[in-house]
Design an enzyme around this catalytic site. Structure first.
Site, short mmCIF file in Angstrom:
data_model
loop_
_atom_site.label_atom_id
_atom_site.label_comp_id
_atom_site.label_asym_id
_atom_site.label_seq_id
_atom_site.Cartn_x
_atom_site.Cartn_y
_atom_site.Cartn_z
N SER A 80 -1.80 -5.77 -0.85
CA SER A 80 -1.75 -5.20 -2.19
C SER A 80 -0.33 -4.95 -2.66
CB SER A 80 -2.54 -3.89 -2.22
OG SER A 80 -1.94 -2.93 -1.38
N CYS A 81 0.66 -5.01 -1.76
CA CYS A 81 2.03 -4.73 -2.19
C CYS A 81 2.58 -5.83 -3.07
CB CYS A 81 2.95 -4.53 -0.99
SG CYS A 81 3.45 -6.06 -0.18
N GLY A 82 1.98 -7.02 -3.02
CA GLY A 82 2.39 -8.09 -3.90
C GLY A 82 3.44 -9.02 -3.32
N CYS A 84 4.10 -9.32 0.20
CA CYS A 84 3.80 -9.79 1.55
C CYS A 84 2.92 -11.04 1.57
CB CYS A 84 3.12 -8.68 2.34
SG CYS A 84 4.08 -7.16 2.44
N GLU A 183 4.52 -4.83 -9.75
CA GLU A 183 3.33 -5.65 -9.93
C GLU A 183 2.62 -5.32 -11.25
OE1 GLU A 183 3.28 -4.47 -5.46
OE2 GLU A 183 3.84 -3.57 -7.37
#
Length: 231
Positions: A80-82, A84, A183
């Site tokens: 969800s970190c965008g 990785c 994000e």
């Protein structure tokens, strides 16, 4: 619960998401992943309950199928970190569309939307554990809200719902109950949103990306105060 997203038979991502409005999530996710340009690029969408969670299947048109293959080649993991989920910075920080028009709404519009937002969050009222993303008019009236345990998912659900209902931002703005991450800035820019307001602070990368895209930001929004780091 885990939600697996499959595009044209290819396993694309697994998200942790609230299981409401999953078709909206699929449309919005596909747009903000730059797999589609509008709702017409999704030929079919369906959800299936599976033992581990939910499966969301999208069938994309042949016009955009090449984007899917290219993007899958650059994804090495799902997060969800965008950042990785891709293998290099060029893919992670791709150029954003630039807005030529400035948002000329007033701060009072954000205050008005904030006053309405609590009443527009049934899941939030029940749990006090989810984020909301609201599409607001230029005057701050709330047009549409989507909720999810994840702030990225909530915004994708909102963007997807607007796509499916044929709605545009019409000079309004997005209000999110979260910090302003890069994000969210990217999702706003890719959906054509003129201004993004959040109740918490921005990251440095979010500010950089907003300036590059010409996206106005209003952050640390409270009932009677906010900051304007990007006009």
């Amino acid at each position: 619960m885990p939600v697996a997203i499959e595009c044209n038979g290819i396993g694309y991502a697994v998200l942790m998401a609230s299981p409401e409005n999953l078709l909206d999530l699929g449309y919005g996710f596909a747009l903000t992943e730059r797999l589609i340009d509008d709702a017409r690029d999704v030929l079919d969408a369906e959800t299936h309950a599976i033992e581990q969670g939910m499966l969301l299947r999208l069938t994309l048109s042949s016009r955009v199928a090449g984007r899917l293959s290219d993007r899958v080649r650059h994804r090495t993991a799902d997060s969800s970190c965008g950042l990785c989920g891709v293998e290099n910075l060029e893919q992670a920080l791709r150029p954003l569309p630039t807005r030529s028009a400035r948002w000329d709404g007033a701060d009072e519009a954000v205050f008005a939307a904030l006053r309405e937002l609590d009443q527009a969050q049934p899941l939030g009222a029940a749990t006090r554990a989810v984020h909301a993303a609201a599409a607001c008019t230029m005057n701050g009236a709330i047009r549409l809200v989507r909720e999810d345990v994840g702030r990225h998912n909530a915004f994708d659900k909102l963007i997807g719902a607007m796509l499916r209902e044929g709605l545009d931002w019409a000079g309004g703005f997005a209000l999110l109950t979260s910090r302003c991450s890069y994000e969210l800035v990217e999702k706003a820019a890719l959906s054509g949103c003129p201004m993004l307001a959040t109740i918490s602070a921005p990251t440095a990368l979010a500010l950089d990306r907003a300036r590059a895209a010409g996206l106005a930001l209003r952050v640390l929004a409270r009932p009677d105060a906010l900051l304007r780091p990007v006009a």
